[in-house]
Scaffold this active site. Sequence first.
Site, short mmCIF file in Angstrom:
data_model
loop_
_atom_site.label_atom_id
_atom_site.label_comp_id
_atom_site.label_asym_id
_atom_site.label_seq_id
_atom_site.Cartn_x
_atom_site.Cartn_y
_atom_site.Cartn_z
N ASP A 1 0.81 -1.21 0.00
CA ASP A 1 0.00 0.00 0.00
C ASP A 1 0.85 1.27 0.00
OD1 ASP A 1 -2.42 -1.29 -0.16
OD2 ASP A 1 -2.80 -1.28 2.00
N GLU B 1 -5.35 9.48 4.26
CA GLU B 1 -5.64 10.34 5.40
C GLU B 1 -4.58 11.41 5.58
OE1 GLU B 1 -2.65 7.83 6.33
OE2 GLU B 1 -4.60 6.82 6.47
#
Length: 299
Positions: free
Chosen positions: A73, A148
Amino acid sequence: MSRRILLVGHPRRPEAIQVAVDLVRGLAEHGIDVIGEHEELAAFGLLDEPNVALANPEAPADGAELVVVLGGDGTILRGAETVRDTGVPLLGINLGHVGFLAEAEAEDVHATVDGIARRSWSVEERQTLEVTARVDGAVVCEGWALNEATVEKAARERMLELVVEIDGRPLSTWGCDGVVMSTPTGSTAYAFSAGGPVMWPGVEALLLVPISAHALFARPLVLGPQAQLAVELVPSSAGRGVLWFDGRRSFELPPGARIEARRSPLTVHLARLTDAPFTDRLVAKFDLPVEGWRGRGRR
């Protein structure tokens, strides 16, 4: 004009090199060229492959119809930095652990090559966050995040004193380790670890999750997609903060700093080779127990 893809990634384990070689040679059989940065292509041992060339360092995705990321990721988030302003879709091949953003696994590289050759991918648009930090009203940092943006304490021994604001109105003051401002995509990342809910990618919303807050009212908040979020470091706070974008880019925050976040008009396009629902992805990535399920289709 030949078709081309941009390859992003760096081998962390020896088996990753073989995956890269199989990918590039498989694409060559379909007349598809591969471009990439010199350091990454060299690390994979691909510089001598006949269908491999160097990408434009100023605009790596220029001329590419797809960006293929080899990695976990974190590497996919780095690939997102390359494509966000271009609209080129990104396809991840998981070489990490969970690889929640990845579409394919390393052992499926030949099927992935076939899907790329047939252009059989669909595209999901994932919303991003736009973030601005100010000190005494002056902009000191601007950035964006796919997962985020977090405001965290800079020193382990001192907590942060934060005031949280929603749509121009104060919500609460928290003594805490920080706060996570997340997209639905990021709800399975840091926000999840901090106790936030999982949001399906198609949900149009923003998520705010306090980190270890010393307060009665310190629960995750799911907000509308047009919500305006702000976090202010209380000027009298002894702790200094750090603003992180996707855990990759950081900026130090002094007491009194104000961080504003909102939904960005720019999105990241993720390429999907299957129509598997998000539920199946959750089950696979988190290894959830589903034994005993009978379902309507199995009766």
